[in-house]
Write a protein that holds these residues in place. Structure first.
Motif, PDB file in Angstrom:
ATOM      1  N   PRO A 220       0.840  -1.201   0.000  1.00  0.00           N
ATOM      2  CA  PRO A 220       0.000   0.000   0.000  1.00  0.00           C
ATOM      3  C   PRO A 220       0.877   1.254   0.000  1.00  0.00           C
ATOM      4  N   ALA A 221       0.503   2.255  -0.785  1.00  0.00           N
ATOM      5  CA  ALA A 221       1.309   3.470  -0.872  1.00  0.00           C
ATOM      6  C   ALA A 221       1.397   4.184   0.473  1.00  0.00           C
ATOM      7  N   GLY A 222       0.389   3.993   1.323  1.00  0.00           N
ATOM      8  CA  GLY A 222       0.366   4.693   2.605  1.00  0.00           C
ATOM      9  C   GLY A 222       1.408   4.251   3.594  1.00  0.00           C
ATOM     10  N   VAL A 223       2.064   3.117   3.377  1.00  0.00           N
ATOM     11  CA  VAL A 223       3.054   2.618   4.339  1.00  0.00           C
ATOM     12  C   VAL A 223       4.484   2.861   3.862  1.00  0.00           C
ATOM     13  N   LEU A 224       4.658   3.528   2.743  1.00  0.00           N
ATOM     14  CA  LEU A 224       5.988   3.698   2.167  1.00  0.00           C
ATOM     15  C   LEU A 224       6.763   4.816   2.844  1.00  0.00           C
ATOM     16  N   SER A 225       8.085   4.767   2.699  1.00  0.00           N
ATOM     17  CA  SER A 225       8.949   5.849   3.166  1.00  0.00           C
ATOM     18  C   SER A 225       8.811   7.048   2.232  1.00  0.00           C
ATOM     19  N   GLY A 226       9.369   8.184   2.660  1.00  0.00           N
ATOM     20  CA  GLY A 226       9.291   9.388   1.840  1.00  0.00           C
ATOM     21  C   GLY A 226       9.932   9.220   0.481  1.00  0.00           C
ATOM     22  N   GLY A 227      11.108   8.605   0.441  1.00  0.00           N
ATOM     23  CA  GLY A 227      11.791   8.397  -0.831  1.00  0.00           C
ATOM     24  C   GLY A 227      11.016   7.466  -1.744  1.00  0.00           C
ATOM     25  N   GLN A 228      10.434   6.412  -1.167  1.00  0.00           N
ATOM     26  CA  GLN A 228       9.640   5.487  -1.970  1.00  0.00           C
ATOM     27  C   GLN A 228       8.393   6.168  -2.517  1.00  0.00           C
ATOM     28  N   ARG A 229       7.749   6.983  -1.688  1.00  0.00           N
ATOM     29  CA  ARG A 229       6.553   7.701  -2.139  1.00  0.00           C
ATOM     30  C   ARG A 229       6.887   8.668  -3.277  1.00  0.00           C
ATOM     31  N   GLN A 230       8.042   9.308  -3.174  1.00  0.00           N
ATOM     32  CA  GLN A 230       8.427  10.226  -4.259  1.00  0.00           C
ATOM     33  C   GLN A 230       8.674   9.462  -5.546  1.00  0.00           C
TER      34      GLN A 230
ATOM     35  N   ASN B  72       2.550   9.536 -19.770  1.00  0.00           N
ATOM     36  CA  ASN B  72       3.334   9.789 -20.982  1.00  0.00           C
ATOM     37  C   ASN B  72       3.454  11.279 -21.297  1.00  0.00           C
ATOM     38  N   PRO B  73       4.044  12.033 -20.361  1.00  0.00           N
ATOM     39  CA  PRO B  73       4.153  13.481 -20.573  1.00  0.00           C
ATOM     40  C   PRO B  73       5.265  13.853 -21.540  1.00  0.00           C
ATOM     41  N   SER B  74       5.057  15.006 -22.199  1.00  0.00           N
ATOM     42  CA  SER B  74       6.151  15.639 -22.925  1.00  0.00           C
ATOM     43  C   SER B  74       7.003  16.454 -21.972  1.00  0.00           C
ATOM     44  N   VAL B  75       6.342  17.054 -20.974  1.00  0.00           N
ATOM     45  CA  VAL B  75       7.012  17.864 -19.962  1.00  0.00           C
ATOM     46  C   VAL B  75       6.608  17.349 -18.587  1.00  0.00           C
ATOM     47  N   LEU B  76       7.597  17.096 -17.744  1.00  0.00           N
ATOM     48  CA  LEU B  76       7.366  16.613 -16.385  1.00  0.00           C
ATOM     49  C   LEU B  76       7.685  17.740 -15.407  1.00  0.00           C
ATOM     50  N   LEU B  77       6.681  18.168 -14.644  1.00  0.00           N
ATOM     51  CA  LEU B  77       6.850  19.188 -13.610  1.00  0.00           C
ATOM     52  C   LEU B  77       6.980  18.490 -12.265  1.00  0.00           C
ATOM     53  N   LEU B  78       8.014  18.846 -11.501  1.00  0.00           N
ATOM     54  CA  LEU B  78       8.237  18.212 -10.191  1.00  0.00           C
ATOM     55  C   LEU B  78       8.363  19.302  -9.135  1.00  0.00           C
ATOM     56  N   ASP B  79       7.379  19.366  -8.238  1.00  0.00           N
ATOM     57  CA  ASP B  79       7.352  20.403  -7.217  1.00  0.00           C
ATOM     58  C   ASP B  79       7.991  19.894  -5.930  1.00  0.00           C
ATOM     59  N   GLU B  80       9.019  20.605  -5.459  1.00  0.00           N
ATOM     60  CA  GLU B  80       9.720  20.270  -4.211  1.00  0.00           C
ATOM     61  C   GLU B  80      10.218  18.820  -4.242  1.00  0.00           C
ATOM     62  N   VAL B  81      11.158  18.580  -5.126  1.00  0.00           N
ATOM     63  CA  VAL B  81      11.616  17.217  -5.409  1.00  0.00           C
ATOM     64  C   VAL B  81      12.111  16.494  -4.157  1.00  0.00           C
ATOM     65  N   SER B  82      12.968  17.135  -3.367  1.00  0.00           N
ATOM     66  CA  SER B  82      13.596  16.428  -2.244  1.00  0.00           C
ATOM     67  C   SER B  82      13.106  16.909  -0.882  1.00  0.00           C
ATOM     68  N   LEU B  83      12.036  17.696  -0.846  1.00  0.00           N
ATOM     69  CA  LEU B  83      11.531  18.219   0.421  1.00  0.00           C
ATOM     70  C   LEU B  83      11.120  17.080   1.351  1.00  0.00           C
TER      71      LEU B  83
ATOM     72  N   PRO C 237      18.973  12.628   3.192  1.00  0.00           N
ATOM     73  CA  PRO C 237      19.983  12.772   2.130  1.00  0.00           C
ATOM     74  C   PRO C 237      20.111  11.535   1.249  1.00  0.00           C
ATOM     75  N   ILE C 238      20.039  10.352   1.864  1.00  0.00           N
ATOM     76  CA  ILE C 238      20.166   9.114   1.082  1.00  0.00           C
ATOM     77  C   ILE C 238      18.974   8.957   0.141  1.00  0.00           C
ATOM     78  N   ALA C 239      17.759   9.224   0.656  1.00  0.00           N
ATOM     79  CA  ALA C 239      16.568   9.109  -0.181  1.00  0.00           C
ATOM     80  C   ALA C 239      16.612  10.139  -1.306  1.00  0.00           C
ATOM     81  N   GLY C 240      17.073  11.338  -0.995  1.00  0.00           N
ATOM     82  CA  GLY C 240      17.191  12.376  -2.021  1.00  0.00           C
ATOM     83  C   GLY C 240      18.151  11.977  -3.123  1.00  0.00           C
ATOM     84  N   GLU C 241      19.272  11.367  -2.745  1.00  0.00           N
ATOM     85  CA  GLU C 241      20.232  10.903  -3.752  1.00  0.00           C
ATOM     86  C   GLU C 241      19.600   9.844  -4.647  1.00  0.00           C
TER      87      GLU C 241
END
Length: 240
Positions: free
Chosen positions: A130-140, A151-162, A166-170
């Motif tokens: 279930p998505a609700g039990v995932l870590s922050g990095g997994q959810r992102q 199938n986007p031509s342009v991908l918008l990502l708001d607050e990518v690593s918020l 640090p490990i999950a962000g990497e």
């Protein structure tokens, strides 16, 4: 010709104008990072580009076509997909189901379940959780995969690593690097200035709803961006 063009975009909330005549372009396959302090207008800008928030004036063009009058679902169908701040997954549904739902409501294209998992290998062992039990990095990672299923031509990502460690962000940025290598065009909001400068081809800095600095990542310094971020003279001393 740019893949995405934003022309003199104005948007606000009631009497508050949050985005003030913002213009920029993004070439196909490029990555543009938008930085700025809280309240600079970044999220309102992204919501307006994606059609979630109505613009007061200005235009959004995708591959030269004016999509400004389209609703958010129609912009997804045209090729603009957003990974919102906070991820906003269906917590009681599995990762697989979150991805499949997006695919059912997206447009035809090369991104399918198998290719998304290949591009984001962190998804493979969690597909039936279930998505609700995932870590922050997994959810992102799931949120990015969900957007790709459209199938986007342009991908918008708001607050990518918020909110990520640090490990999950990497890990998230390793996945984004793979997407960029595959030719995905990205516009991202990133609070980590060093990471934004290292990843993006171009940087846009916003202050009080306006663009106050724009340039190639290799042509601007951290001091330049920091000064613009805080509304200081570029020759003044960088804040501690």
């Amino acid at each position: 010709m740019n893949l995405l063009d934003v022309e003199s975009l104005v948007a606000g909330h009631g009497l508050l104008t949050a985005v003030r005549h913002v213009s920029f372009g993004v070439a196909e396959g490029a990555a543009l990072a938008v930085v700025g302090a809280n309240g600079a207008g970044k999220t309102t800008l992204f919501r307006t580009i994606s059609g979630v928030h109505r613009a007061q004036s200005g235009r959004v063009l995708l591959a030269g076509d004016d999509v400004s009058a389209l609703s958010a679902p129609k912009r997804v169908a045209a090729g603009i997909a957003m990974v919102p701040e906070g991820r906003r997954l269906f917590g009681d549904m599995s990762v697989r189901e979150n991805l499949q739902v997006a695919g059912e409501h997206g447009r035809a294209g090369p991104w399918n379940l198998g290719r998304v998992v290949e591009a984001l290998p962190a998804l493979a062992p969690i597909m039936d959780r279930p998505a609700g039990v995932l870590s922050g990095g997994q959810r992102q990672a799931v949120a990015i995969g969900r957007a790709l299923m459209c199938n986007p031509s342009v991908l918008l990502l708001d607050e990518v690593s918020l909110g990520l460690s640090p490990i999950a962000g990497e890990g998230v940025y390793r996945s984004l690097s793979q997407l960029r290598d595959a030719g995905t065009t990205m516009v991202l909001v990133e609070q980590d200035l060093d990471r934004a400068l290292a990843f993006a081809d171009r940087i846009v800095c916003m202050l009080e709803g306006r663009i106050v600095l724009e340039g190639e990542s290799g042509a601007v310094t951290r001091a330049d961006v920091t000064a613009a971020y805080f509304g200081l003279d570029a020759t003044s001393e960088e804040p501690a």
